[in-house]
Design an enzyme around this catalytic site. Structure first.
Site, PDB file in Angstrom:
ATOM      1  N   ASP A 125      30.815  58.284  20.881  1.00 43.86           N
ATOM      2  CA  ASP A 125      30.925  56.890  21.299  1.00 43.86           C
ATOM      3  C   ASP A 125      29.824  56.535  22.286  1.00 43.86           C
ATOM      4  O   ASP A 125      29.230  55.469  22.214  1.00 43.86           O
ATOM      5  CB  ASP A 125      32.291  56.644  21.966  1.00 43.86           C
ATOM      6  CG  ASP A 125      33.320  56.175  20.954  1.00 43.86           C
ATOM      7  OD1 ASP A 125      32.927  55.918  19.793  1.00 43.86           O
ATOM      8  OD2 ASP A 125      34.502  56.075  21.326  1.00 43.86           O
TER       9      ASP A 125
ATOM     10  N   ASP B  38      29.313  61.893  24.374  1.00 39.92           N
ATOM     11  CA  ASP B  38      30.007  62.091  23.107  1.00 39.92           C
ATOM     12  C   ASP B  38      29.492  61.064  22.093  1.00 39.92           C
ATOM     13  O   ASP B  38      28.553  60.326  22.378  1.00 39.92           O
ATOM     14  CB  ASP B  38      31.530  61.989  23.286  1.00 39.92           C
ATOM     15  CG  ASP B  38      31.936  60.626  23.854  1.00 39.92           C
ATOM     16  OD1 ASP B  38      31.071  59.706  23.904  1.00 39.92           O
ATOM     17  OD2 ASP B  38      33.094  60.475  24.256  1.00 39.92           O
TER      18      ASP B  38
ATOM     19  N   ASP C  83      28.881  58.260  28.093  1.00 37.02           N
ATOM     20  CA  ASP C  83      29.448  59.601  27.910  1.00 37.02           C
ATOM     21  C   ASP C  83      28.618  60.426  26.937  1.00 37.02           C
ATOM     22  O   ASP C  83      27.952  59.886  26.059  1.00 37.02           O
ATOM     23  CB  ASP C  83      30.875  59.497  27.371  1.00 37.02           C
ATOM     24  CG  ASP C  83      31.829  58.942  28.416  1.00 37.02           C
ATOM     25  OD1 ASP C  83      31.461  58.995  29.616  1.00 37.02           O
ATOM     26  OD2 ASP C  83      32.907  58.451  28.045  1.00 37.02           O
TER      27      ASP C  83
ATOM     28  N   GLU D 171      29.140  53.000  31.088  1.00 30.09           N
ATOM     29  CA  GLU D 171      30.182  52.877  30.071  1.00 30.09           C
ATOM     30  C   GLU D 171      31.551  53.047  30.716  1.00 30.09           C
ATOM     31  O   GLU D 171      31.824  54.049  31.352  1.00 30.09           O
ATOM     32  CB  GLU D 171      29.983  53.967  29.001  1.00 30.09           C
ATOM     33  CG  GLU D 171      31.152  54.093  28.044  1.00 30.09           C
ATOM     34  CD  GLU D 171      31.001  55.267  27.057  1.00 30.09           C
ATOM     35  OE1 GLU D 171      29.962  55.949  27.097  1.00 30.09           O
ATOM     36  OE2 GLU D 171      31.927  55.478  26.269  1.00 30.09           O
TER      37      GLU D 171
END
Ligand code: 1YM
Length: 651
Positions: A515, A513, A511, A438
């Site tokens: 997203d 998180d 990541d 990503e």
């Protein structure tokens, strides 16, 4: 009182001894999955009793001591003396391997899983097991134990500690079994509530009117669920379509019997483009389909084509709709019940009986033809045929576009895409790895930090296209996916060929998180939809990156979870500095290599979709139209850093 052992007792004990000696042969594995198999063996007996019309309630209690109790309100296991063995039938059931088949009991068994090995295997692999039978006004009880035998230095498995005894009176009917799985056999003896709840919800959908309750006494307050669906598989279809826009409100329901094979199907169309058929035989999910599914598809295509010809939706000049055309946006549950089922395929999840194809095709053709020709259902017939027309137009347009693109580029249309890939130099496909990363900055670090001999890097810009809402043609036209497809070398959907796979491991690095979770879910959806064998064959991984760096005295340590952080900081006591990584992009190439890419110390989760239905649900909820629900679900479930999300952590 000392009990004398007879020759028969010895045969009995030898049988169970074999189970303990080679548990894998009987339950597949001694992992957490095998542990749950024990429970399914017991619940399957209850479901059989329900299918045969004698029971309508099953209760499962996860007891505080780690044992589990399963109770039904059926006839109660038989207690009459076995004519040859001269012991009560219930004792035979729990101590003789394959008692079901061998002694000709339970010939009406419709459930029974992949292994279908029966209650004696559960007994053999338990520390102790107790059965209570409520029958003829009495409560009968028998207890079995598996204890270490000092003389033989072995464990005597599932031995009755006393004969079957009447311990009280009762008006109720049924059977209750409590067992303590043996921690000397299993890697873990901790039952997973969600695994059980998922399976029981499914069982309840597949057997309308059956009430299954599940209670967890290990937690305070106790957790509890009750599953009962009067609409059966119709309710199951609405559950799957819950998040989608249905093309019509009716759920088509068909049931019938042909040559002693019971066929039941429920289906509905939504405005999406994917096809979702969930098929079962004897309550067992056939995730690879098989004969019954083939029969269903053949019937569906045939009936819709015939109807469309007859009413002029298809003109003389038009070709027939293809199978894919009539299945675009289809959500279907197909449930077949029959004797002597045979499974095929690597994972034994494909039904091999050809008589199931015949029966399903016959029942569906006849009943679905009637349905479509019933004027009451005109709106449904119109919606289905219009959807097929639209799908066939899209298919033909995509085919044309592909041919033209090929003409233009001379078959080299993938060449510019490969340029985005930082390929590896080595040619050993069984060693090579593709990292899908990503973000450009993390991608840059990965390119510098990698071992270029066998690690290739592909960095994604932003979020990939959500394939749940897209036709295959659009997916094939999307640059991001074209790059992935070209890099993997396998082709996609119908053209998919795993033998052309260029990498052994495909590792998603995003990541830690929300997203990142979303991107991961989108990519998994893509692999699930169009390259499912990559998941099935264990090629898809999720790379875990550390959440924290803890430095002390010039030495760095990394923590991948909050628990690990606690461990490290406790050990270091004080004088350390802590850095929280907000994303992969914050790591320099050396750090990324050391923590996330180097096989010697990285952590990878192998993505294992044993249960395609749950994956579909996750994907539907994650990717569906109702954004608020999606958000909740991501928060609750998309934390792939949780260990129990996947079975295996590998390097
Ligand atoms: C908590 C587990 O095992 N219930 C159960 C099992 C059986 C019967 C009823 C039963 C079956 C039949 C006749 C028959 C079983 N019987 C056998 C065997 N609950 C649970 N409830 N009478 C009672 O199938 O003919 C195996 S399981 F072998 F004896 F038939």
């Amino acid at each position: 009182m000392e009990r004398e052992y007879t020759a028969k007792d010895i045969v009995v004990m030898k049988g169970l001894e074999g189970v303990r000696h080679r548990p894998g042969m009987y339950i597949g594995t001694t992992s957490v999955r095998g542990l749950h198999h024990l429970l399914w063996e017991i619940t399957d007996n209850c479901v059989d009793e329900a299918i045969n019309g004698y029971a309508d309630k099953i209760e499962i209690v996860l007891n505080a001591d780690g044992s589990v109790t399963v109770t039904d309100n059926g006839r109660g296991m038989p207690i009459d003396k076995h004519p040859e063995l001269k012991i009560p039938a219930v004792e035979v059931i729990f101590t003789v391997l394959h008692a079901g088949g061998k002694f000709n009991y339970s010939s009406y068994s419709y459930s029974g899983g992949l292994h279908g090995v029966g209650a004696s295997v559960v007994n053999a692999l338990s520390r102790w097991l107790e059965v209570e039978i409520y029958r003829d006004g009495n409560i009968y009880k028998e207890r079995f134990e598996s204890n270490y035998n000092k003389k033989t230095k072995k464990i005597d498995s599932g031995v009755p500690v006393a004969p079957l005894t009447v311990v009280g009176q009762t008006k109720r009917k049924g059977t209750s079994v409590t067992f303590m799985p043996d921690d000397r056999v299993f890697d873990t003896v901790e039952f997973n509530y969600d695994t059980i709840a998922m399976r029981m919800r499914e069982t309840a959908y597949l057997n309308s009117g059956l009430t299954i309750t599940l209670k967890d006494m290990r937690t305070r307050p106790a957790r509890e669920d009750e599953f009962c669906f009067m609409g059966g598989i119709r309710d199951y279809v609405s559950f799957f379509n819950n998040d989608k826009k249905a093309l019509f409100s009716d759920i088509i329901y068909i049931s019938g019997e042909y040559n002693a094979i019971k066929v039941e199907a429920a289906f509905q169309y939504n405005d999406g483009y994917s096809e979702n058929i969930f098929s079962y035989v004897n309550n067992i999910a056939t995730t690879d389909g098989g004969m019954h599914e083939t029969g269903f598809k053949t019937a569906l295509t045939k009936v819709i084509n015939e109807f469309s010809r007859r009413f002029g939706v298809l003109k003389d000049k038009d070709d027939n709709f293809s199978g894919e055309d009539v299945r675009e946006g289809l959500t279907a549950v197909l449930s077949v019940k029959m004797r002597d089922i045979q499974f095929e395929g690597q994972t034994k999840t494909r039904l091999g009986n050809s008589e199931a194809r015949v029966a399903t095709e016959m029942v569906i053709t006849e009943e679905f033809t009637k349905y479509l020709n019933d004027r009451k259902n005109d709106n449904v017939a119109k919606a289905i045929t219009s959807k097929a027309v639209e799908a066939s137009h899209a298919r033909l347009a995509a085919k044309k576009a592909k041919t033209e693109a090929r003409k233009k580029t001379g078959g080299l249309e993938n060449a510019p895409l490969i340029g985005k890939l930082a390929a590896c130099t080595g040619r050993d496909k069984s060693r090579n790895e593709l990292f899908i990363v990503e973000g450009n900055s993390a991608g840059g670090s990965a390119k510098q930090g990698r071992n270029r001999e066998y690690q290739a890097i592909l960095s994604l810009r932003g979020k990939p296209l959500n394939v749940e809402k897209t036709r295959l043609a659009a997916v094939e036209g999307n640059e991001e996916y074209r790059t992935i497809i070209a890099a993997l070398g396998t082709g996609i959907a119908q053209d998919f060929d795993i033998s052309k796979l260029n990498y052994d491991k495909v590792i998603i690095l995003s990541d830690a998180d929300q997203d990142g979770a979303h991107i991961r879910a989108i990519l998994l959806t893509f692999f699930y939809r169009y390259m499912r064998d990559l998941i099935k064959d264990g090629h898809i991984y999720i790379g875990l990156s550390p959440l924290y760096k803890i430095s002390k005295g010039g030495k760095d340590e990394y923590a991948y979870t909050d628990e690990e952080l606690l461990e490290v900081t406790k050990r270091l006591e004080k004088g350390y500095t802590l850095q929280r990584y907000k994303g992969l992009g914050e790591m320099n190439p050396e750090q990324l290599w050391a923590t996330t890419m180097n096989p010697a110390n990285r952590k990878l989760l192998k993505v294992d979709i044993e249960d395609a239905k749950n994956a579909e649900y996750l994907i539907t909820v994650l990717m569906g139209d109702k954004a608020d629900k999606r958000y909740d679900y991501i928060i609750q479930n998309a934390n792939f850093n949780k260990k129990d999300a996947y079975e295996d952590i590998v390097r």
